[in-house]
Design a protein around this motif. Structure first.
Motif, PDB file in Angstrom:
ATOM      1  N   UNK A  92       0.880  -1.147   0.000  1.00 45.17           N
ATOM      2  CA  UNK A  92       0.000   0.000   0.000  1.00 45.17           C
ATOM      3  C   UNK A  92       0.933   1.217   0.000  1.00 45.17           C
TER       4      UNK A  92
ATOM      5  N   UNK B 223       5.356   9.254  16.803  1.00 47.52           N
ATOM      6  CA  UNK B 223       6.508   9.420  15.928  1.00 47.52           C
ATOM      7  C   UNK B 223       7.355  10.591  16.421  1.00 47.52           C
TER       8      UNK B 223
ATOM      9  N   UNK C 239       1.304   5.590  -0.058  1.00 44.83           N
ATOM     10  CA  UNK C 239       0.619   6.810   0.351  1.00 44.83           C
ATOM     11  C   UNK C 239       1.474   8.034   0.043  1.00 44.83           C
TER      12      UNK C 239
ATOM     13  N   UNK D  90      -5.793   1.532  16.673  1.00 44.83           N
ATOM     14  CA  UNK D  90      -4.341   1.649  16.657  1.00 44.83           C
ATOM     15  C   UNK D  90      -3.906   3.101  16.840  1.00 44.83           C
TER      16      UNK D  90
ATOM     17  N   UNK E  60      13.193  11.158   7.913  1.00 44.94           N
ATOM     18  CA  UNK E  60      11.925  10.429   7.895  1.00 44.94           C
ATOM     19  C   UNK E  60      11.338  10.377   9.301  1.00 44.94           C
ATOM     20  N   UNK E  61      10.060  10.108   9.381  1.00 46.63           N
ATOM     21  CA  UNK E  61       9.422   9.950  10.686  1.00 46.63           C
ATOM     22  C   UNK E  61       9.928   8.660  11.325  1.00 46.63           C
TER      23      UNK E  61
ATOM     24  N   UNK F 143       8.081   5.722   6.225  1.00 42.18           N
ATOM     25  CA  UNK F 143       7.988   7.041   5.603  1.00 42.18           C
ATOM     26  C   UNK F 143       9.322   7.429   4.971  1.00 42.18           C
TER      27      UNK F 143
ATOM     28  N   UNK G  76      -1.896  -1.423  19.694  1.00 40.47           N
ATOM     29  CA  UNK G  76      -2.948  -2.068  18.918  1.00 40.47           C
ATOM     30  C   UNK G  76      -4.321  -1.908  19.564  1.00 40.47           C
TER      31      UNK G  76
ATOM     32  N   UNK H  83      -5.126   1.134   6.187  1.00 39.95           N
ATOM     33  CA  UNK H  83      -3.798   1.473   6.707  1.00 39.95           C
ATOM     34  C   UNK H  83      -3.485   2.963   6.790  1.00 39.95           C
TER      35      UNK H  83
ATOM     36  N   UNK I 160       3.220  -2.913   3.720  1.00 43.43           N
ATOM     37  CA  UNK I 160       2.788  -4.064   2.926  1.00 43.43           C
ATOM     38  C   UNK I 160       1.526  -4.661   3.524  1.00 43.43           C
ATOM     39  N   UNK I 161       0.793  -5.359   2.670  1.00 40.35           N
ATOM     40  CA  UNK I 161      -0.469  -5.968   3.082  1.00 40.35           C
ATOM     41  C   UNK I 161      -0.238  -6.868   4.289  1.00 40.35           C
ATOM     42  N   UNK I 162      -0.995  -6.656   5.320  1.00 46.85           N
ATOM     43  CA  UNK I 162      -0.846  -7.442   6.537  1.00 46.85           C
ATOM     44  C   UNK I 162       0.197  -6.902   7.486  1.00 46.85           C
ATOM     45  N   UNK I 163       0.886  -5.844   7.075  1.00 48.72           N
ATOM     46  CA  UNK I 163       1.930  -5.266   7.909  1.00 48.72           C
ATOM     47  C   UNK I 163       1.356  -4.383   8.996  1.00 48.72           C
ATOM     48  N   UNK I 164       2.218  -3.984   9.918  1.00 50.61           N
ATOM     49  CA  UNK I 164       1.766  -3.098  10.984  1.00 50.61           C
ATOM     50  C   UNK I 164       2.528  -1.788  11.011  1.00 50.61           C
ATOM     51  N   UNK I 165       3.660  -1.723  10.319  1.00 51.39           N
ATOM     52  CA  UNK I 165       4.494  -0.533  10.410  1.00 51.39           C
ATOM     53  C   UNK I 165       4.587   0.164   9.067  1.00 51.39           C
ATOM     54  N   UNK I 166       4.207   1.449   9.044  1.00 52.47           N
ATOM     55  CA  UNK I 166       4.337   2.254   7.843  1.00 52.47           C
ATOM     56  C   UNK I 166       5.735   2.856   7.795  1.00 52.47           C
TER      57      UNK I 166
ATOM     58  N   UNK J 218      -3.131   6.636   8.120  1.00 48.93           N
ATOM     59  CA  UNK J 218      -3.046   7.156   9.475  1.00 48.93           C
ATOM     60  C   UNK J 218      -3.531   8.609   9.501  1.00 48.93           C
TER      61      UNK J 218
ATOM     62  N   UNK K 163       9.201   5.869  14.185  1.00 46.95           N
ATOM     63  CA  UNK K 163       8.196   5.328  15.087  1.00 46.95           C
ATOM     64  C   UNK K 163       8.842   5.021  16.431  1.00 46.95           C
TER      65      UNK K 163
END
Lengths: 113, 113
Positions: free
Chosen positions: A32, B35, A34, B31, B42-43, A103, B50, B100, A95-101, B102, B45
């Protein structure tokens, strides 16, 4: 591992000119993608997102981005820059199913009158 | 109106002080994230959650702690502030199963003298 590279920490365009902000990503699974915009003294705001439905994605304020899998790119464009577009722009991937974006480091857009 | 809030917006504090940065959202998102943002970077985390009673450290080593006792509230605490903590702190939230993206608060700019 995922990563995002934004080419050019600063981009300057004249009002009315084409805006092109570059983003390349790496991801081992379908991503995904953004674009977020950050105006001075504000948080990030979603401009647009790619979720595999269509390769050309339209966002707010006249921006659009095209997902090119062969080039692993997701460049942001706007046909005609406006003074109000001056801001910092961040590309991001998850990625699909991931938890961390993840940037990118951001590209600051300057618009000259 | 659904939104995400951060207080204070600006904070100047002396070394060794304990501080809490507040973050609240009214969107019912499960969630939440903290950051750290520095110019041209970059940002990073530093914490995420969750849901209620679920918190994890992010990638960036941080001496801060977080709690998630209520869905809408995700405060970040520094027990003893140091000049190296000077930065912009952004809080964000997202909803599982909704793509996904934010939603970010306006940020807290912290200066430790």
């Amino acid at each position: 591992a995922q990563s995002v590279t934004q080419l050019g920490s600063h981009v300057s365009v004249s009002e009315g000119a084409l805006v092109l902000l570059r983003c390349n990503y790496s991801s081992s699974v379908p991503p995904y993608l953004f674009w977020y915009v950050q105006y001075p003294n504000q948080g990030l705001q979603l401009l647009l997102k790619y979720t595999s439905a269509a390769t050309l994605v339209k966002g707010i304020n006249g921006f659009e981005a095209e997902f090119k899998k062969s080039e692993t790119s997701f460049h942001l464009t706007k046909p005609s820059a406006h003074m109000s577009d001056a801001a910092e722009y961040f590309c991001a991937v998850i990625h699909t199913g991931g938890f961390k974006t993840i940037f990118g480091a951001g590209t600051r857009l300057f618009v000259k009158a | 109106e659904a939104d995400i809030y951060q207080t204070p917006r600006y904070l100047v504090i002396g070394t060794g002080k304990k501080i809490t940065l507040e973050c609240s959202q009214t969107m019912g998102h499960d969630k939440m994230y903290w950051y750290q943002q520095d110019p041209g970077m970059e940002l990073h985390l530093i914490h995420y959650s969750y849901g209620v009673n679920s918190t994890e450290k992010g990638d960036l080593s941080s001496e801060s702690t977080v709690s998630r006792i209520r869905t809408e509230h995700f405060p970040l605490t520094l027990e003893s502030a140091r000049p190296s903590h000077t930065s912009q702190y952004l809080c964000a939230s997202s909803a599982s199963g909704r793509g996904y993206e934010q939603y970010f608060g306006p940020g807290t700019r912290l200066t430790v003298t």
